[in-house]
Design a protein around this motif. Sequence first.
Motif, PDB file in Angstrom:
ATOM      1  N   TYR A  23     -14.242 -33.550 -33.770  1.00  0.00           N
ATOM      2  CA  TYR A  23     -14.824 -32.571 -34.707  1.00  0.00           C
ATOM      3  C   TYR A  23     -15.926 -31.718 -34.076  1.00  0.00           C
ATOM      4  O   TYR A  23     -16.535 -30.894 -34.759  1.00  0.00           O
ATOM      5  CB  TYR A  23     -15.457 -33.289 -35.909  1.00  0.00           C
ATOM      6  N   CYS A 168     -16.615 -40.107 -47.736  1.00  0.00           N
ATOM      7  CA  CYS A 168     -17.035 -38.987 -46.890  1.00  0.00           C
ATOM      8  C   CYS A 168     -17.130 -37.746 -47.778  1.00  0.00           C
ATOM      9  O   CYS A 168     -16.113 -37.334 -48.356  1.00  0.00           O
ATOM     10  CB  CYS A 168     -16.015 -38.752 -45.779  1.00  0.00           C
ATOM     11  N   ILE A 170     -17.113 -34.754 -47.175  1.00  0.00           N
ATOM     12  CA  ILE A 170     -16.276 -33.618 -46.730  1.00  0.00           C
ATOM     13  C   ILE A 170     -14.807 -33.849 -47.121  1.00  0.00           C
ATOM     14  O   ILE A 170     -14.142 -32.971 -47.642  1.00  0.00           O
ATOM     15  CB  ILE A 170     -16.363 -33.424 -45.192  1.00  0.00           C
ATOM     16  N   HIS A 171     -14.311 -35.050 -46.830  1.00  0.00           N
ATOM     17  CA  HIS A 171     -12.904 -35.343 -47.158  1.00  0.00           C
ATOM     18  C   HIS A 171     -12.710 -35.593 -48.648  1.00  0.00           C
ATOM     19  O   HIS A 171     -11.673 -35.261 -49.219  1.00  0.00           O
ATOM     20  CB  HIS A 171     -12.428 -36.568 -46.369  1.00  0.00           C
ATOM     21  N   THR A 211      -7.879 -38.706 -36.559  1.00  0.00           N
ATOM     22  CA  THR A 211      -7.950 -37.366 -35.961  1.00  0.00           C
ATOM     23  C   THR A 211      -7.064 -37.273 -34.712  1.00  0.00           C
ATOM     24  O   THR A 211      -6.390 -36.267 -34.517  1.00  0.00           O
ATOM     25  CB  THR A 211      -9.410 -36.997 -35.626  1.00  0.00           C
ATOM     26  N   THR A 230      -8.179 -32.372 -42.738  1.00  0.00           N
ATOM     27  CA  THR A 230      -9.359 -32.961 -42.098  1.00  0.00           C
ATOM     28  C   THR A 230     -10.222 -31.841 -41.533  1.00  0.00           C
ATOM     29  O   THR A 230      -9.924 -30.657 -41.721  1.00  0.00           O
ATOM     30  CB  THR A 230      -8.987 -34.042 -41.050  1.00  0.00           C
ATOM     31  N   GLU A 231     -11.284 -32.218 -40.804  1.00  0.00           N
ATOM     32  CA  GLU A 231     -12.316 -31.273 -40.386  1.00  0.00           C
ATOM     33  C   GLU A 231     -11.781 -30.219 -39.394  1.00  0.00           C
ATOM     34  O   GLU A 231     -10.937 -30.529 -38.534  1.00  0.00           O
ATOM     35  CB  GLU A 231     -13.444 -32.084 -39.737  1.00  0.00           C
ATOM     36  N   PHE A 254     -13.901 -26.774 -44.619  1.00  0.00           N
ATOM     37  CA  PHE A 254     -13.660 -28.185 -44.286  1.00  0.00           C
ATOM     38  C   PHE A 254     -14.476 -28.506 -43.028  1.00  0.00           C
ATOM     39  O   PHE A 254     -13.939 -28.679 -41.934  1.00  0.00           O
ATOM     40  CB  PHE A 254     -12.164 -28.425 -44.047  1.00  0.00           C
ATOM     41  N   ILE A 255     -15.805 -28.509 -43.198  1.00  0.00           N
ATOM     42  CA  ILE A 255     -16.711 -28.612 -42.049  1.00  0.00           C
ATOM     43  C   ILE A 255     -17.713 -29.750 -42.261  1.00  0.00           C
ATOM     44  O   ILE A 255     -18.384 -29.810 -43.285  1.00  0.00           O
ATOM     45  CB  ILE A 255     -17.484 -27.279 -41.868  1.00  0.00           C
ATOM     46  N   CYS A 256     -17.810 -30.623 -41.263  1.00  0.00           N
ATOM     47  CA  CYS A 256     -18.844 -31.662 -41.296  1.00  0.00           C
ATOM     48  C   CYS A 256     -20.059 -31.069 -40.583  1.00  0.00           C
ATOM     49  O   CYS A 256     -20.036 -30.910 -39.351  1.00  0.00           O
ATOM     50  CB  CYS A 256     -18.346 -32.912 -40.580  1.00  0.00           C
ATOM     51  N   LYS A 257     -21.093 -30.757 -41.347  1.00  0.00           N
ATOM     52  CA  LYS A 257     -22.194 -30.048 -40.684  1.00  0.00           C
ATOM     53  C   LYS A 257     -22.940 -30.942 -39.698  1.00  0.00           C
ATOM     54  O   LYS A 257     -23.522 -30.444 -38.741  1.00  0.00           O
ATOM     55  CB  LYS A 257     -23.133 -29.358 -41.687  1.00  0.00           C
ATOM     56  N   LYS A 260     -21.341 -30.596 -36.383  1.00  0.00           N
ATOM     57  CA  LYS A 260     -21.542 -29.270 -35.784  1.00  0.00           C
ATOM     58  C   LYS A 260     -22.969 -29.072 -35.280  1.00  0.00           C
ATOM     59  O   LYS A 260     -23.315 -27.988 -34.818  1.00  0.00           O
ATOM     60  CB  LYS A 260     -21.223 -28.166 -36.827  1.00  0.00           C
TER      61      LYS A 260
END
Length: 300
Positions: A23, A168, A170-171, A211, A230-231, A254-257, A260
């Motif tokens: 990710y 999660c 995000i998901h 993933t 997924t991300e 669809f972003i896991c900050k 990032k």
Amino acid sequence: MDYKAEIKKLAKERDAVILAHNYQIDDIQEIADIVGDSLGLSIEASKTNNKVIVFCGVHFMAETAHMLAPEKTVLLPNLDAGCPMADMITGAKLREFKAQHPGATTICYVNSTAEVKAESDLCCTSGNAVNVIKSVDTDKIIFVPDKNLGHYVSRFTDKEIILYPGFCPIHNRLTPKQIEKMKAKYPDAEFVAHPECPPAVVDMADHICSTSGLYSYCKQSSAKQFIIGTEVGVGYRLRKENPDKEFLFAYDSFICKNMKKTTLKNVYDCLLNMSNEITVDAEVSRKAVTCIERMLAIPR
Ligand code: 13P
Ligand code: SF4
């Protein structure tokens, strides 16, 4: 500054291996020595010969690497990169939960703190969760913290799975309605989802995987279009390896900050200063590593 070139030079000088989760931003995936899922990266951490591990991921991943390779220096380039799901349960909360369900085997998802791992019998990742569940011989299993992954694995066993209400963010946000809309727009696309998605979304998927499982599935599939549950970070390698296929993410952001947060500058700085070292209390680590090593002994 040409961070990519400088990182390569510094990594060599420091005898460092750069591990990156699937990710991470494209630039980080490009400079990493190994890119993978949680299970793959744990295995790499346990067998690397380098003195230093730069873990481009989130906090629990660096903790796991440290526990598997305590003689190495593990650096987390951005110390703010955490996992909100891992933080939904503490060691104390798990002790309380276990007291309510005596006689159960406790399995924790690798997305958990070292403290939680220390209270667990076995660990799992999304890549091996079904095999881990099947390896247990008690009738009752406590599964923490992800209720969605726990629900998914419960489909593969007759054992009673006691779920903890973690998820999660995000998901868990993905809804069947969003998938219906995408499927109506792209009727020939295959829908591939991560098991952290809610059960009603998992029901709609053509394939469920970790993933890294996603890369092999999309490569061998004859479909030309995919809806990815997924991300967005997985898009980098999916597009590189399959230039003739189209990858559409199930929803726009669809972003896991946390995933990032790590930048090239962070990687450069931590290598330059040998800063941001992640360690785990020796007693916690001694208990936690047992459940990780038990997991690694189970075939994927
Ligand atoms: P994987 O184990 O599939 O890499 O997933 C880790 C994760 O954090 C998913 O949100
Ligand atoms: Fe944690 Fe979800 Fe981000 Fe994975 S995607 S690291 S589970 S918050």
